[in-house]
Design a protein around this motif. Sequence first.
Motif, short mmCIF file in Angstrom:
data_model
loop_
_atom_site.label_atom_id
_atom_site.label_comp_id
_atom_site.label_asym_id
_atom_site.label_seq_id
_atom_site.Cartn_x
_atom_site.Cartn_y
_atom_site.Cartn_z
N PRO A 157 0.55 -1.24 -0.08
CA PRO A 157 -0.26 0.10 0.15
C PRO A 157 0.73 1.39 0.25
N GLU A 158 1.87 1.03 0.41
CA GLU A 158 2.85 2.25 1.10
C GLU A 158 3.32 2.97 -1.01
N ALA A 159 3.32 1.52 -1.46
CA ALA A 159 4.28 2.20 -2.48
C ALA A 159 3.43 2.09 -3.81
N LEU A 164 0.54 6.61 -7.22
CA LEU A 164 -0.45 7.16 -7.51
C LEU A 164 -0.40 8.17 -7.19
N ALA A 165 0.61 9.19 -6.81
CA ALA A 165 1.11 10.66 -6.17
C ALA A 165 1.11 11.57 -7.80
N PRO A 166 2.06 11.26 -8.55
CA PRO A 166 1.59 12.05 -9.91
C PRO A 166 0.29 12.14 -10.46
N LEU A 167 -0.44 11.72 -9.59
CA LEU A 167 -1.69 11.31 -11.07
C LEU A 167 -2.16 12.77 -10.41
N SER A 168 -3.84 13.25 -10.65
CA SER A 168 -4.85 13.64 -10.48
C SER A 168 -6.00 12.52 -10.26
N GLU A 169 -6.62 13.39 -9.11
CA GLU A 169 -7.68 12.40 -8.34
C GLU A 169 -9.45 11.53 -9.60
N GLU A 170 -9.09 12.49 -10.99
CA GLU A 170 -9.15 12.13 -11.78
C GLU A 170 -8.38 11.37 -13.04
N TYR A 179 -0.96 7.54 -17.10
CA TYR A 179 0.35 7.64 -17.32
C TYR A 179 1.04 7.83 -19.05
N TYR A 180 0.30 6.99 -20.02
CA TYR A 180 1.17 6.33 -20.89
C TYR A 180 0.30 8.13 -22.07
N ASP A 181 -0.57 8.74 -21.59
CA ASP A 181 -0.52 10.53 -21.61
C ASP A 181 0.60 11.47 -21.00
N LEU A 192 9.44 12.26 -17.27
CA LEU A 192 10.63 12.21 -16.08
C LEU A 192 9.94 11.63 -14.77
N GLU A 193 8.76 12.08 -13.82
CA GLU A 193 8.68 11.86 -12.65
C GLU A 193 7.65 11.15 -13.09
N ALA A 194 6.28 10.74 -13.74
CA ALA A 194 6.19 10.16 -14.27
C ALA A 194 7.01 8.49 -14.62
N ALA A 195 7.83 8.47 -15.24
CA ALA A 195 8.31 7.84 -15.12
C ALA A 195 9.21 6.91 -14.55
N GLN A 196 10.03 7.91 -13.45
CA GLN A 196 10.37 7.25 -12.32
C GLN A 196 9.89 6.75 -10.80
N ALA A 197 7.87 7.53 -11.29
CA ALA A 197 7.59 6.37 -10.07
C ALA A 197 6.74 5.14 -10.68
N TRP A 198 6.18 5.11 -12.15
CA TRP A 198 6.09 3.59 -13.14
C TRP A 198 7.11 2.93 -12.65
N SER A 199 8.66 3.03 -12.48
CA SER A 199 9.41 2.41 -12.56
C SER A 199 9.87 1.77 -11.12
N VAL A 200 10.17 2.63 -10.76
CA VAL A 200 9.72 2.22 -9.06
C VAL A 200 8.64 1.27 -8.74
#
Length: 320
Positions: A157-159, A164-170, A179-181, A192-200
Amino acid sequence: MKRNLYPPIEPFAASHLSVGAGHEIYLEQSGNRYGIPVVFVHGGPGGGTSPLQRRFFDPSKYHIILFDQRGCGKSRPHASLENNTSWDLVADMEAIRLHLNIDQWIVFGGSWGSTLALLYAEKYPEKILNLVLRGIFLLRQKELDWFYGPGSGSIFPEAWDEFLAPLSEEERKMPIQSYYDILTGDDLERQLEAAQAWSVWESSTVTLVQDRFQIEQARDPYFALPFARIEAHYFVHKGWLEEDNQILRDTYKLKNIPTTIVQGRYDAICPPVSAYELKKAMPWAKLKIVDVAGHSAFEPDILHELIKSMDQIAQETDCS
């Protein structure tokens, strides 16, 4: 005695193979050039290869072939999504086989590598000596929903919150599409922020016990950008399969191919139900569920089973 990786080796050949549409695939060969051909199919999609992956195979017995799939690792152009589909990769594998003048080979793949190995084998069953598969991923919607939804998220749950942190509620309502968009958009900082969050996220869930070093490595932009962009690209497009259940539908084509499946019991990325369903569709296959293991090929007991299987195949295979 528990098996471990073979000693480090260097390639006896490494080059780039042009496969058309501007793509050049990194291709390397190691071990015994006259040995049993085995092609390593890496995960992701977009993960790339590493020298460690040569070491699943006895270098005195095997002609070891590694390649980086389109857009990742040392393949060029880096992080490219153009002309980059499952069927392009299947065609690339066949191009590599023809380029190396190999009649038949063993196909060894885990996670997304198991997906691509199965797609290739179902198209070219006559070219397969053996299939060795790990961490089965059949590219079905329910598998994507598990890993990019409340399945894996309830175990980590923490990961999941960090993912989800880089994404808005919508945007969180459809995380893969969102993420693709972002990853294909014009905002390079957010990309880059999204890529790192996805990979982590994936690195946080890949082993039974989290590996902090591996998680930090996943932040490296050179790895994270192609990995996240290519995975999101493939998953949004459902791998360009004809139908959700295509891989299981077509397993009848593999009936005469010896197949080994190794699966971690506590695999949070590719739960064992997919390996179990594949075994039911391929009753001739050998399924080993490893009781104390997650997803990674480098979990000690999974590593043991994979290397033991490859050693046994080498003993049984006439490579004269």
